[in-house]
Design an enzyme around this catalytic site. Structure first.
Site, PDB file in Angstrom:
ATOM      1  N   ALA A 260       0.844  -1.186   0.000  1.00 57.57           N
ATOM      2  CA  ALA A 260       0.000   0.000   0.000  1.00 57.57           C
ATOM      3  C   ALA A 260       0.879   1.235   0.000  1.00 57.57           C
ATOM      4  O   ALA A 260       2.090   1.132   0.178  1.00 57.57           O
ATOM      5  CB  ALA A 260      -0.891   0.011   1.241  1.00 57.57           C
ATOM      6  N   GLU A 296      -0.039   2.652   7.008  1.00 56.68           N
ATOM      7  CA  GLU A 296      -0.191   3.788   6.084  1.00 56.68           C
ATOM      8  C   GLU A 296      -0.749   5.003   6.822  1.00 56.68           C
ATOM      9  O   GLU A 296      -0.338   6.131   6.565  1.00 56.68           O
ATOM     10  CB  GLU A 296      -1.081   3.428   4.896  1.00 56.68           C
ATOM     11  N   HIS A 299       1.947   6.752   8.751  1.00 58.59           N
ATOM     12  CA  HIS A 299       2.832   7.537   7.894  1.00 58.59           C
ATOM     13  C   HIS A 299       2.385   9.002   7.810  1.00 58.59           C
ATOM     14  O   HIS A 299       3.187   9.857   7.444  1.00 58.59           O
ATOM     15  CB  HIS A 299       2.830   6.980   6.461  1.00 58.59           C
TER      16      HIS A 299
HETATM   17  N1  PHE Z   1       5.778   3.519   1.203  1.00 64.25           N
HETATM   18  C1  PHE Z   1       5.004   2.306   1.132  1.00 64.25           C
HETATM   19  C2  PHE Z   1       4.868   1.793   2.554  1.00 64.25           C
HETATM   20  O1  PHE Z   1       5.708   1.222   3.130  1.00 64.25           O
HETATM   21  C3  PHE Z   1       5.605   1.228   0.328  1.00 64.25           C
HETATM   22  C4  PHE Z   1       5.717   1.484  -1.133  1.00 64.25           C
HETATM   23  C5  PHE Z   1       6.940   1.780  -1.678  1.00 64.25           C
HETATM   24  C6  PHE Z   1       4.619   1.404  -1.950  1.00 64.25           C
HETATM   25  C7  PHE Z   1       7.079   2.010  -3.027  1.00 64.25           C
HETATM   26  C8  PHE Z   1       4.744   1.598  -3.293  1.00 64.25           C
HETATM   27  C9  PHE Z   1       5.980   1.888  -3.836  1.00 64.25           C
HETATM   28  O2  PHE Z   1       3.960   2.039   3.203  1.00 64.25           O
HETATM   29 ZN    ZN Z   2       5.735   2.353   4.935  1.00 58.22          ZN
END
Ligand code: PHE
Ligand code: ZN
Length: 868
Positions: A260, A296, A299
């Site tokens: 995700a 998510e 984040h």
């Molecule tokens: N940033 C996302 C996560 O760890 C992972 C991700 C990286 C998704 C690159 C898509 C492309 O939550």
């Molecule tokens: Zn992440």
């Protein structure tokens, strides 16, 4: 190669960005308008770099005029604009073909929807832009599309305008008030159902929660929605973090490279981490959905409000956010066994990475392709570093440190050094040595020995550490390793003692900082019967304490730390398998294990979920790490032989301990019910593996009677290595029943591909020709190729190398469509050094052959490092 030491702050700021999309699968037009300003202190005359990849540029204007040919140069990276005034407005129009985008980076089609994936460098496939995480700006986005085909139009932030246009088209305008880097941009256009609810933050903000899915999935969103609400509440209570927009949207798509993506206010999810109902999702699926939704969401602070200066700092957001989601799952859902699950994963996936050709530090200092650094090391080991920091400075200081980190760096793009510096500040501790954990790759090996002086009542603990060399890092320095220990007396209770000048306690954190170091525990009135080492897995190290069978069995029977108790059992089980691999069956050890397991089965104080974990053997992947080189088929056979010899004598006790099936077969998402089901499935699997009478029939009954998918899948997993016809019958039933349900069908594909019975090659080919198979769908490709390599040892590791060759051929084909997924799936082919010589040579040969094929940058990078 991109080097951390080459980092330069951007010369230009983007003060505002307006995007307008005329959306169409075959011909999308992206109009971009950026106001840029030369940054104070930047090199005079420095050009403006706009990244761009596979774009068709229709026009560009600087302050309303076409730039001179020398003022706008196109190169491999994109555009370089020079001779700009200190403030300029740049207008660019590009043309994109989402329907031709099989890499699933940038703007692409999934199902009937248009969607984006920009992290880490996908935005440059949409328009020319300084596509780097330290360029933050405010976005205003206007989407225009056919109203019937794409009734839902979403982007980041708040919707500020919407309306209809001529010719059946319509538009929506979205504004995100928070400056963000381009990797957090997202848009979605589709015909989707919206499942909505609300959340009121603790300061009274009303937030609309919206989950968008294909219409037929609208009944499967309740769990995701409830998980989101729990995560939002938890972040307020445990971390003091509140949500900051009026709407929080999640969109589920079938085609997605990863799990995700945390785009500001508009998360994009692999449908697998959203959709659930008790008959289509197992308890593990429920737990994963909850944890990815939380991840998510978390984040929004650890990643979005405070982001990364550059991609070397990826663990700044990922390590911290994994730590935060692990805490959430521990406190809200799985409790003690969460740590066991996480360590199991770390040992099976991160330790091998850290010991192999792809090893890299948590904060890498070089990369050829950043897509390949979304690794277990950056994520999982990164989270372990955060946890060690908390152990070292204490929970209170850690919490104050987090508050200060978020406050000080809000709206900025920072580094892992910045994070550790704040933790040093709030705790008053010198964390300079700790920083080595970020820069040094490899899993430290810690050895521990004890000596008891009965006269003085002192236990001396002698510790030593060594980190083996990794690619590009031959010399290693000692790390700061927190080793949490306790002592158990003969009666199984913890003993009290004093460490150094500290008051009496019953648990201590030894801070190992030197290569070799001794500690004394004083004031012991009796000799300890067992040392409980590395409680809670206090550091990501391989600890070898040379404990005998009796001492470990004492821990298995008595340790009050769930992890340490489980780990003692793992050590015994691992030894038993290693002995068999070396053709030296250890009957005393196996008998002791049977006795220990029998006692656990009788002990009603052992929680079902922990019992299930205690009955599990170390994973094949982890066992392979115990040898310099090994025959993977022999390791698998030894593992099965131990399982059988251990549990065959316990058949009756195993059935007697089984929870009542009808009572727990309801899919309830509670720790208790999930624990009972986990135990049910584990006992069934063990009985089938041990060849217990009637176990196969019992599995068939469990499958047919199951209401929850957890029990159905448990039954299938139990019979998947059985040569009896029941396996084929159950799998055929599953395939037929769920042929229209992609997520369950993925599990059917995975079971078929994993099974070692019969002709695995013929089966693999049938799977790839199955009408439901699509090379363009990452979930499906992973479901077929992943388990074949991870579990189908007999075929993947066939001595003549036929398995390796086939996989290499499939990966070449996949690479032409989806480089990122190909680069992940190739990793098992890089482990040739650890195989017996015949297989090793053949695997290497397949990898070399693949290397000669004109691969994508993503796949070539992994293959080259794998061969080096
Ligand atoms: N940033 C996302 C996560 O760890 C992972 C991700 C990286 C998704 C690159 C898509 C492309 O939550
Ligand atoms: Zn992440």
């Amino acid at each position: 190669m991109i080097l951390l030491s080459d980092y330069q702050p951007p010369d230009w700021r983007v003060e505002a960005l307006e995007l307008r999309f005329e959306l169409d699968p075959e011909d999308t037009r992206a109009h971009s308008r950026l106001r840029v300003r030369r940054r104070d202190g930047s090199a005079p005359g420095a050009p403006l770099r706009l990244h761009g990849r596979d774009l068709q540029r229709l026009s560009i204007a600087v302050n309303g005029a076409e730039p001179s040919p020398g003022g706008c140069v196109e190169d491999r990276e994109g555009l370089l604009l020079s001779g700009l005034p200190d403030v300029a407005e740049i207008a660019i129009e590009t043309r994109i073909r989402p329907d031709a985008n099989t890499a699933l980076e940038g703007l692409y089609v999934s199902g009937g929807s248009l969607c984006t994936q920009c992290e880490p460098e996908g935005f440059r496939r949409i328009t020319y832009f300084p596509d780097r995480p330290d360029v933050l700006t405010r976005y205003r986005v206007r989407l225009e599309a056919d109203a019937a085909r794409y009734p839902v139009l979403l982007a980041n932030g708040n919707r500020v305008d919407a309306g209809s246009l001529p010719e059946g088209r319509h538009y929506a305008v979205w504004e995100d008030p928070f400056p963000k880097p381009s990797y957090l941009f997202a848009l979605v256009a589709g015909d989707l159902a919206c499942v909505a609810d609300r959340f009121t933050t603790r300061s009274g903000r009303e937030v609309a929660l919206e989950i968008y899915v294909e219409h037929h999935n609208r009944e499967r969103c309740a769990h995701a929605l409830a998980s989101l609400q729990r995560a939002m509440r938890y972040d307020e209570e445990a971390f003091g973090r509140e949500y900051d927009l009026d709407v929080y949207m999640i969109v589920a798509v079938d085609d997605f490279n990863m799990g995700a993506m945390e785009n500001k206010g508009l998360n994009l999810f692999n449908a697998k981490y959203v959709l659930a109902s008790p008959d289509t999702a197992t308890d593990d699926d429920y737990v994963h959905i909850e944890s990815v939704i939380a991840h998510e969401y978390f984040h929004n602070w650890s990643g979005n409000r405070v982001t990364c200066r550059d991609w070397f700092q990826l663990s700044l957001k990922e390590g911290l956010t994994v730590f935060r989601d692990q805490e959430f799952t521990t406190d809200c859902t799985l409790f003690g066994v969460k740590r066991v699950d996480d360590v199991q994963r770390l040992r099976a996936f991160q330790f091998p990475e850290d010991a192999g050709p792809l090893a890299h530090p948590v904060r890498p200092d070089r990369y050829a392709e950043i897509n390949n650094f979304y690794t277990m090391t950056v994520y999982e080991k990164g989270a372990e570093l955060i946890r060690m920091l908390r152990t070292l400075i204490g929970r209170d200081a850690f919490r104050r440190g987090l508050d200060r980190y978020f406050q000080r760096f809000d709206g900025q793009a920072v580094t892992t050094d910045d994070f550790v510096t704040v933790m040093a500040e709030v705790s008053g501790r010198d964390l300079a040595q700790f920083q080595r954990w970020y820069t040094q790759a490899g899993t430290p090996q810690v050895t521990a020995r004890t000596r008891f002086d009965a006269q003085a009542g002192v236990l001396q603990l002698d510790l030593a550490q060594r980190t083996p060399p990794t690619p590009g890092q031959h010399e290693k320095d000692p790390l700061q390793v927190p080793v949490r220990v306790a002592l158990l007396g003969r009666d199984g209770r913890r003993l009290s003692a004093r460490l150094g000048g500290a008051p009496e306690a019953a648990e201590w954190v030894l801070e190992l900082t030197a290569g070799e170091q001794s500690f004394q525990l004083r004031g012991l009135r009796e000799p300890p019967a067992a040392v409980s080492w590395l409680r809670g897995f206090s550091a990501p190290v391989l600890l070898e304490a040379g404990q005998g069978t009796d001492e470990l069995a004492h821990l298995v029977a008595n340790d009050d730390d769930a992890f340490a108790r489980w780990d003692a059992a793992q050590t015994l089980l691992r030894r038993a398998v290693i002995a068999r691999v070396e053709d030296a069956v250890d009957p005393t050890l196996e008998a002791a294990l049977t006795t220990a397991m029998a006692a656990l089965l009788e002990d009603s104080a052992v929680e079902p979920v922990l019992l299930a974990a205690l009955l599990e053997l170390p994973a094949h992947r982890e066992l392979m790490e115990s040898f310099e080189r090994a025959d993977p088929v022999a390791v698998d056979q030894a593992r099965r032989a131990v399982e059988q010899s251990l549990f065959a004598p316990l058949a009756e006790r195993l059935s007697a301990r089984a929870p009542e099936r009808a009572r727990w077969d309801d899919g309830a998402f509670t720790a208790e019910a999930m624990g009972e089901r986990r135990l049910l499935n584990r006992l069934l699997a063990v009985r089938v593996a041990a060849g217990a009478e009637g176990a196969l029939q019992e599995a068939a009954r469990q499958y047919h009677e199951a209401r929850s998918q957890t029990l159905a899948m448990g039954a299938l997993a139990a019979v998947n290595e059985s040569a009896e016809c029941v396996r084929g019958e159950l799998l055929a039933d599953l395939e037929h029943r769920y042929r229209h349900d992609p997520l369950v069908l993925d599990k059917w594909f995975a079971l078929e591909s994993a099974s070692q019975v019969g002709d695995g090659f013929a089966r693999l080919e049938r799977l790839l020709e199955h009408p439901g198979f699509r090379w363009s769908n990452p979930n499906r490709v992973r479901a077929v190729l992943g388990p074949f390599m991870a579990q189908n040892h007999r075929h993947f590791h066939r001595v003549d190398g036929a398995g390796y060759q086939r996989i290499a051929g499939y990966l070449e084909r996949l690479d032409a469509l989806n480089p990122q997924t190909a680069a992940r799936l190739v990793i098992p082919l890089t482990r040739w050094r650890r195989l017996d010589e015949a297989r090793s040579a053949r695997m290497r040969a397949s990898l070399e052959e693949l290397a000669g094929k004109g691969l994508s940058k993503d796949l070539a990078d992994v293959v080259e490092r794998g061969l080096a």
